[in-house]
Enzyme design. Sequence first.
Site, PDB file in Angstrom:
ATOM      1  N   GLY A  50      -9.992   9.581  -4.551  1.00 39.96           N
ATOM      2  CA  GLY A  50      -9.785   9.288  -5.970  1.00 39.96           C
ATOM      3  C   GLY A  50     -10.900   8.569  -6.695  1.00 39.96           C
ATOM      4  N   GLU A 104     -11.950   1.370  -6.301  1.00 41.11           N
ATOM      5  CA  GLU A 104     -10.734   2.191  -6.195  1.00 41.11           C
ATOM      6  C   GLU A 104     -10.381   2.780  -7.555  1.00 41.11           C
ATOM      7  OE1 GLU A 104      -8.909   4.106  -4.718  1.00 41.11           O
ATOM      8  OE2 GLU A 104      -7.443   3.003  -3.507  1.00 41.11           O
ATOM      9  N   ASP A 105      -9.694   3.922  -7.533  1.00 39.41           N
ATOM     10  CA  ASP A 105      -9.274   4.533  -8.800  1.00 39.41           C
ATOM     11  C   ASP A 105      -8.098   3.795  -9.419  1.00 39.41           C
ATOM     12  OD1 ASP A 105      -7.554   5.328  -6.760  1.00 39.41           O
ATOM     13  OD2 ASP A 105      -7.522   7.441  -7.302  1.00 39.41           O
ATOM     14  N   ASP A 108      -1.589   0.611  -7.444  1.00 36.76           N
ATOM     15  CA  ASP A 108      -0.211   0.841  -7.878  1.00 36.76           C
ATOM     16  C   ASP A 108       0.674  -0.233  -7.234  1.00 36.76           C
ATOM     17  OD1 ASP A 108       2.377   1.921  -8.142  1.00 36.76           O
ATOM     18  OD2 ASP A 108       1.687   3.968  -8.091  1.00 36.76           O
ATOM     19  N   LYS A 136      -1.593  -0.866 -12.268  1.00 41.49           N
ATOM     20  CA  LYS A 136      -0.237  -0.828 -12.836  1.00 41.49           C
ATOM     21  C   LYS A 136       0.446  -2.148 -12.466  1.00 41.49           C
ATOM     22  CE  LYS A 136       0.573   4.178 -12.331  1.00 41.49           C
ATOM     23  NZ  LYS A 136       1.267   5.196 -11.512  1.00 41.49           N
ATOM     24  N   PHE A 157       2.928   8.045 -14.229  1.00 40.47           N
ATOM     25  CA  PHE A 157       1.971   8.781 -13.404  1.00 40.47           C
ATOM     26  C   PHE A 157       0.816   9.295 -14.254  1.00 40.47           C
ATOM     27  CE2 PHE A 157       0.374  12.209 -10.776  1.00 40.47           C
ATOM     28  CZ  PHE A 157       0.341  11.590  -9.539  1.00 40.47           C
ATOM     29  N   VAL A 158      -0.405   9.117 -13.753  1.00 44.51           N
ATOM     30  CA  VAL A 158      -1.596   9.573 -14.477  1.00 44.51           C
ATOM     31  C   VAL A 158      -2.450  10.497 -13.605  1.00 44.51           C
ATOM     32  CG1 VAL A 158      -1.788   7.637 -16.103  1.00 44.51           C
ATOM     33  CG2 VAL A 158      -2.798   7.410 -13.831  1.00 44.51           C
ATOM     34  N   ASP A 164      -5.432  12.723  -8.896  1.00 40.65           N
ATOM     35  CA  ASP A 164      -4.827  14.053  -8.802  1.00 40.65           C
ATOM     36  C   ASP A 164      -3.318  14.016  -8.884  1.00 40.65           C
ATOM     37  OD1 ASP A 164      -4.463  12.870  -6.153  1.00 40.65           O
ATOM     38  OD2 ASP A 164      -3.840  14.871  -5.535  1.00 40.65           O
ATOM     39  N   ARG A 170      -8.293  16.332 -10.629  1.00 37.76           N
ATOM     40  CA  ARG A 170      -9.351  15.336 -10.384  1.00 37.76           C
ATOM     41  C   ARG A 170     -10.575  15.575 -11.266  1.00 37.76           C
ATOM     42  NH1 ARG A 170      -7.916  12.470  -5.743  1.00 37.76           N
ATOM     43  NH2 ARG A 170      -6.958  13.652  -4.078  1.00 37.76           N
TER      44      ARG A 170
HETATM   45  P1  IMP Z   1      -0.740   1.906  -3.718  1.00 39.89           P
HETATM   46  O1  IMP Z   1      -0.885   1.665  -2.250  1.00 39.89           O
HETATM   47  O2  IMP Z   1       0.720   2.089  -4.101  1.00 39.89           O
HETATM   48  O3  IMP Z   1      -1.391   0.864  -4.581  1.00 39.89           O
HETATM   49  O4  IMP Z   1      -1.335   3.332  -3.995  1.00 39.89           O
HETATM   50  C1  IMP Z   1      -2.616   3.580  -4.314  1.00 39.89           C
HETATM   51  C2  IMP Z   1      -2.877   5.077  -4.245  1.00 39.89           C
HETATM   52  O5  IMP Z   1      -1.774   5.873  -4.723  1.00 39.89           O
HETATM   53  C3  IMP Z   1      -4.034   5.419  -5.150  1.00 39.89           C
HETATM   54  O6  IMP Z   1      -5.261   5.317  -4.497  1.00 39.89           O
HETATM   55  C4  IMP Z   1      -3.706   6.834  -5.573  1.00 39.89           C
HETATM   56  O7  IMP Z   1      -4.220   7.742  -4.617  1.00 39.89           O
HETATM   57  C5  IMP Z   1      -2.204   6.921  -5.545  1.00 39.89           C
HETATM   58  N1  IMP Z   1      -1.614   6.749  -6.904  1.00 39.89           N
HETATM   59  C6  IMP Z   1      -0.884   5.718  -7.348  1.00 39.89           C
HETATM   60  N2  IMP Z   1      -0.507   5.888  -8.629  1.00 39.89           N
HETATM   61  C7  IMP Z   1      -1.026   7.085  -9.005  1.00 39.89           C
HETATM   62  C8  IMP Z   1      -1.009   7.829 -10.264  1.00 39.89           C
HETATM   63  O8  IMP Z   1      -0.433   7.439 -11.293  1.00 39.89           O
HETATM   64  N3  IMP Z   1      -1.688   8.997 -10.255  1.00 39.89           N
HETATM   65  C9  IMP Z   1      -2.347   9.486  -9.167  1.00 39.89           C
HETATM   66  N4  IMP Z   1      -2.395   8.830  -7.995  1.00 39.89           N
HETATM   67  C10 IMP Z   1      -1.748   7.629  -7.913  1.00 39.89           C
END
Ligand code: IMP
Length: 181
Positions: A50, A104-105, A108, A136, A157-158, A164, A170
């Site tokens: 990402g 990081e992208d 969440d 977020k 969700f984005v 993606d 992407r």
């Molecule tokens: P976390 O461990 O829940 O913080 O998840 C992080 C990963 O989930 C990111 O690196 C993304 O790959 C994916 N992710 C979380 N939210 C989104 C979203 O809104 N769109 C796309 N990918 C997401």
Amino acid sequence: MSLSTVSIHDKTFECFIADEEIQSKIQVLGKKLSDDYKDLKPLFIGILNGSFMFASDLMKNVSVPAEITFIKVASYSGMKSEGKTRELIGLKENIEGRHVVVVEDIVDTGITMEGIVSQLHSAKAKSVAVASLLVKPDCLQREVTVKYTGFEIPEKFVVGYGLDYDGLGRNLKDIYQLKHD
Ligand code: IMP
């Protein structure tokens, strides 16, 4: 020019953050990082897949000597992520004593980032900071400090700009948000 909506698989997304806004925010982040890491020769670590666009544009705005590498985080198969340490794949550099910036992208729940940061500390990095284009805050389940945040966004969700939806989206220049009718 930005498209106002895009269809990916079965869903429709609407433009949320335009390319120009992303680029001007990245200029600010790059300047801040350049000030903070002057003379420290930081190692930027982009998290694939990402972060590839963000890492690329961010590095163009870092004006001090810096290195970059990319890693993947192993995905867990079939079971819940809770309590599991996900392996960092592809880290060849010795990071002992290095100032590391994780790129990081999106953060969440923060579960992924918490695991990455703790493993980098275990590998004896001198400092570990996180730069995430998107955060977020309402979804955070872990105490993760994102020192360099592009945009705080709501729990929706984005896609686009590296992010993606089931493999697609992407390549979009702008960031799109799931549209609810
Ligand atoms: P976390 O461990 O829940 O913080 O998840 C992080 C990963 O989930 C990111 O690196 C993304 O790959 C994916 N992710 C979380 N939210 C989104 C979203 O809104 N769109 C796309 N990918 C997401």
